[in-house]
Design a protein around this motif. Sequence first.
Motif, PDB file in Angstrom:
ATOM      1  N   ASP A 108      31.659  40.216  38.909  1.00  0.00           N
ATOM      2  CA  ASP A 108      30.544  40.814  38.175  1.00  0.00           C
ATOM      3  C   ASP A 108      30.990  42.179  37.646  1.00  0.00           C
ATOM      4  O   ASP A 108      30.706  43.226  38.222  1.00  0.00           O
ATOM      5  CB  ASP A 108      29.324  40.958  39.092  1.00  0.00           C
ATOM      6  N   THR A 109      31.734  42.144  36.536  1.00  0.00           N
ATOM      7  CA  THR A 109      32.324  43.358  35.964  1.00  0.00           C
ATOM      8  C   THR A 109      31.956  43.453  34.488  1.00  0.00           C
ATOM      9  O   THR A 109      31.541  42.470  33.872  1.00  0.00           O
ATOM     10  CB  THR A 109      33.855  43.343  36.107  1.00  0.00           C
ATOM     11  N   GLU A 110      32.139  44.655  33.937  1.00  0.00           N
ATOM     12  CA  GLU A 110      31.833  44.862  32.525  1.00  0.00           C
ATOM     13  C   GLU A 110      32.872  45.770  31.878  1.00  0.00           C
ATOM     14  O   GLU A 110      33.395  46.683  32.511  1.00  0.00           O
ATOM     15  CB  GLU A 110      30.443  45.472  32.351  1.00  0.00           C
ATOM     16  N   LEU A 111      33.138  45.502  30.620  1.00  0.00           N
ATOM     17  CA  LEU A 111      34.054  46.314  29.835  1.00  0.00           C
ATOM     18  C   LEU A 111      33.345  47.588  29.408  1.00  0.00           C
ATOM     19  O   LEU A 111      32.258  47.544  28.833  1.00  0.00           O
ATOM     20  CB  LEU A 111      34.517  45.540  28.595  1.00  0.00           C
ATOM     21  N   LEU A 112      33.964  48.743  29.703  1.00  0.00           N
ATOM     22  CA  LEU A 112      33.414  50.020  29.263  1.00  0.00           C
ATOM     23  C   LEU A 112      34.085  50.490  27.979  1.00  0.00           C
ATOM     24  O   LEU A 112      33.438  51.033  27.098  1.00  0.00           O
ATOM     25  CB  LEU A 112      33.582  51.093  30.340  1.00  0.00           C
ATOM     26  N   SER A 113      35.407  50.296  27.897  1.00  0.00           N
ATOM     27  CA  SER A 113      36.155  50.744  26.729  1.00  0.00           C
ATOM     28  C   SER A 113      37.432  49.921  26.594  1.00  0.00           C
ATOM     29  O   SER A 113      38.092  49.643  27.599  1.00  0.00           O
ATOM     30  CB  SER A 113      36.512  52.222  26.861  1.00  0.00           C
ATOM     31  N   GLU A 114      37.778  49.566  25.373  1.00  0.00           N
ATOM     32  CA  GLU A 114      39.038  48.860  25.118  1.00  0.00           C
ATOM     33  C   GLU A 114      40.233  49.757  25.402  1.00  0.00           C
ATOM     34  O   GLU A 114      41.365  49.303  25.449  1.00  0.00           O
ATOM     35  CB  GLU A 114      39.097  48.388  23.664  1.00  0.00           C
ATOM     36  N   PHE A 115      39.980  51.046  25.566  1.00  0.00           N
ATOM     37  CA  PHE A 115      41.053  52.014  25.762  1.00  0.00           C
ATOM     38  C   PHE A 115      40.947  52.625  27.148  1.00  0.00           C
ATOM     39  O   PHE A 115      39.934  53.204  27.497  1.00  0.00           O
ATOM     40  CB  PHE A 115      40.997  53.095  24.680  1.00  0.00           C
ATOM     41  N   GLU A 133      32.435  50.810  40.952  1.00  0.00           N
ATOM     42  CA  GLU A 133      33.664  51.563  40.731  1.00  0.00           C
ATOM     43  C   GLU A 133      34.276  51.224  39.365  1.00  0.00           C
ATOM     44  O   GLU A 133      34.352  50.055  38.993  1.00  0.00           O
ATOM     45  CB  GLU A 133      34.698  51.248  41.820  1.00  0.00           C
ATOM     46  N   PRO A 134      34.722  52.242  38.630  1.00  0.00           N
ATOM     47  CA  PRO A 134      35.473  51.973  37.400  1.00  0.00           C
ATOM     48  C   PRO A 134      36.909  51.593  37.770  1.00  0.00           C
ATOM     49  O   PRO A 134      37.412  51.970  38.828  1.00  0.00           O
ATOM     50  CB  PRO A 134      35.437  53.313  36.663  1.00  0.00           C
ATOM     51  N   PHE A 135      37.570  50.832  36.902  1.00  0.00           N
ATOM     52  CA  PHE A 135      38.964  50.468  37.140  1.00  0.00           C
ATOM     53  C   PHE A 135      39.647  50.127  35.823  1.00  0.00           C
ATOM     54  O   PHE A 135      38.990  49.786  34.848  1.00  0.00           O
ATOM     55  CB  PHE A 135      39.086  49.300  38.130  1.00  0.00           C
ATOM     56  N   ASP A 136      40.964  50.274  35.820  1.00  0.00           N
ATOM     57  CA  ASP A 136      41.767  49.866  34.670  1.00  0.00           C
ATOM     58  C   ASP A 136      42.040  48.373  34.763  1.00  0.00           C
ATOM     59  O   ASP A 136      42.202  47.827  35.860  1.00  0.00           O
ATOM     60  CB  ASP A 136      43.098  50.612  34.639  1.00  0.00           C
ATOM     61  N   TYR A 137      42.143  47.746  33.605  1.00  0.00           N
ATOM     62  CA  TYR A 137      42.556  46.349  33.496  1.00  0.00           C
ATOM     63  C   TYR A 137      43.766  46.315  32.585  1.00  0.00           C
ATOM     64  O   TYR A 137      43.735  46.856  31.470  1.00  0.00           O
ATOM     65  CB  TYR A 137      41.425  45.487  32.915  1.00  0.00           C
ATOM     66  N   PHE A 138      44.846  45.744  33.059  1.00  0.00           N
ATOM     67  CA  PHE A 138      46.064  45.617  32.265  1.00  0.00           C
ATOM     68  C   PHE A 138      45.814  44.540  31.217  1.00  0.00           C
ATOM     69  O   PHE A 138      45.672  43.375  31.552  1.00  0.00           O
ATOM     70  CB  PHE A 138      47.229  45.249  33.176  1.00  0.00           C
ATOM     71  N   LYS A 139      45.728  44.940  29.952  1.00  0.00           N
ATOM     72  CA  LYS A 139      45.364  44.018  28.875  1.00  0.00           C
ATOM     73  C   LYS A 139      46.403  42.915  28.676  1.00  0.00           C
ATOM     74  O   LYS A 139      47.594  43.133  28.843  1.00  0.00           O
ATOM     75  CB  LYS A 139      45.227  44.763  27.550  1.00  0.00           C
ATOM     76  N   CYS A 140      45.916  41.741  28.312  1.00  0.00           N
ATOM     77  CA  CYS A 140      46.792  40.602  28.033  1.00  0.00           C
ATOM     78  C   CYS A 140      47.460  40.788  26.685  1.00  0.00           C
ATOM     79  O   CYS A 140      46.856  41.278  25.740  1.00  0.00           O
ATOM     80  CB  CYS A 140      45.995  39.302  28.017  1.00  0.00           C
ATOM     81  N   HIS A 141      48.713  40.402  26.615  1.00  0.00           N
ATOM     82  CA  HIS A 141      49.478  40.402  25.365  1.00  0.00           C
ATOM     83  C   HIS A 141      50.066  39.039  25.160  1.00  0.00           C
ATOM     84  O   HIS A 141      50.606  38.463  26.009  1.00  0.00           O
ATOM     85  CB  HIS A 141      50.611  41.412  25.384  1.00  0.00           C
ATOM     86  N   ALA A 187      47.705  52.931  26.609  1.00  0.00           N
ATOM     87  CA  ALA A 187      47.389  51.981  25.546  1.00  0.00           C
ATOM     88  C   ALA A 187      47.389  50.527  26.018  1.00  0.00           C
ATOM     89  O   ALA A 187      46.735  49.677  25.407  1.00  0.00           O
ATOM     90  CB  ALA A 187      48.372  52.147  24.391  1.00  0.00           C
ATOM     91  N   CYS A 188      48.073  50.243  27.120  1.00  0.00           N
ATOM     92  CA  CYS A 188      48.151  48.856  27.591  1.00  0.00           C
ATOM     93  C   CYS A 188      47.035  48.504  28.574  1.00  0.00           C
ATOM     94  O   CYS A 188      47.020  47.421  29.136  1.00  0.00           O
ATOM     95  CB  CYS A 188      49.516  48.575  28.204  1.00  0.00           C
ATOM     96  N   LYS A 189      46.084  49.441  28.784  1.00  0.00           N
ATOM     97  CA  LYS A 189      44.994  49.178  29.731  1.00  0.00           C
ATOM     98  C   LYS A 189      43.638  49.417  29.080  1.00  0.00           C
ATOM     99  O   LYS A 189      43.512  50.203  28.155  1.00  0.00           O
ATOM    100  CB  LYS A 189      45.135  50.070  30.963  1.00  0.00           C
TER     101      LYS A 189
END
Length: 167
Positions: free
Chosen positions: A136-143, A159-167, A147-149
């Motif tokens: 149960d998470t939500e995207l806060l910012s694409e950045f 809690e906020p957290f970084d997500y390592f974006k898929c490439h 740049a890769c998270k």
Amino acid sequence: MVIAVEHDTELRRRAWNAAAGVVDPEIPVLTIADLGVLREVEVRNGRVEVAITPTYSGCPAMNMIAVEVALALENAGFREPKVRTVLSPAWTTDWISEEGRRKLRDYGIAPPQKVSSRRALFGLQQVQCPQCGSDDTELLSEFGSTACKALWRCRSCREPFDYFKCH
């Protein structure tokens, strides 16, 4: 001739181990081997050449990684190693090792999903919280912090957290 091949094989193994220990300057819990950035190590006539692939075009960490790889090889006894950047095939998050994914999670960064689903194309992607494991998470910012998270938040533990974006 067999002795030379065995010698080159041992040199290649030593060079790989030296280069593989270099950490990513942006995510210091990961090595370039964990990330899949370390692509190849070749030894010819005692000379070492290492190939690395950037996580994305224009990654500012690549120059530092190349310098650190060369230093690691020199510290391991290799004189004048060559480090080259390989752009094709393009790096993908699928190259991150299972150990690298575990290290990301333990560090508080959600590792990238192995295969992007069609849901991600329509903004319905869900990322598991590395703190509590909730989906149960939500995207806060694409950045995110690099740049890769991207920046996400868990609705369960807040809690906020970084997500390592898929490439």
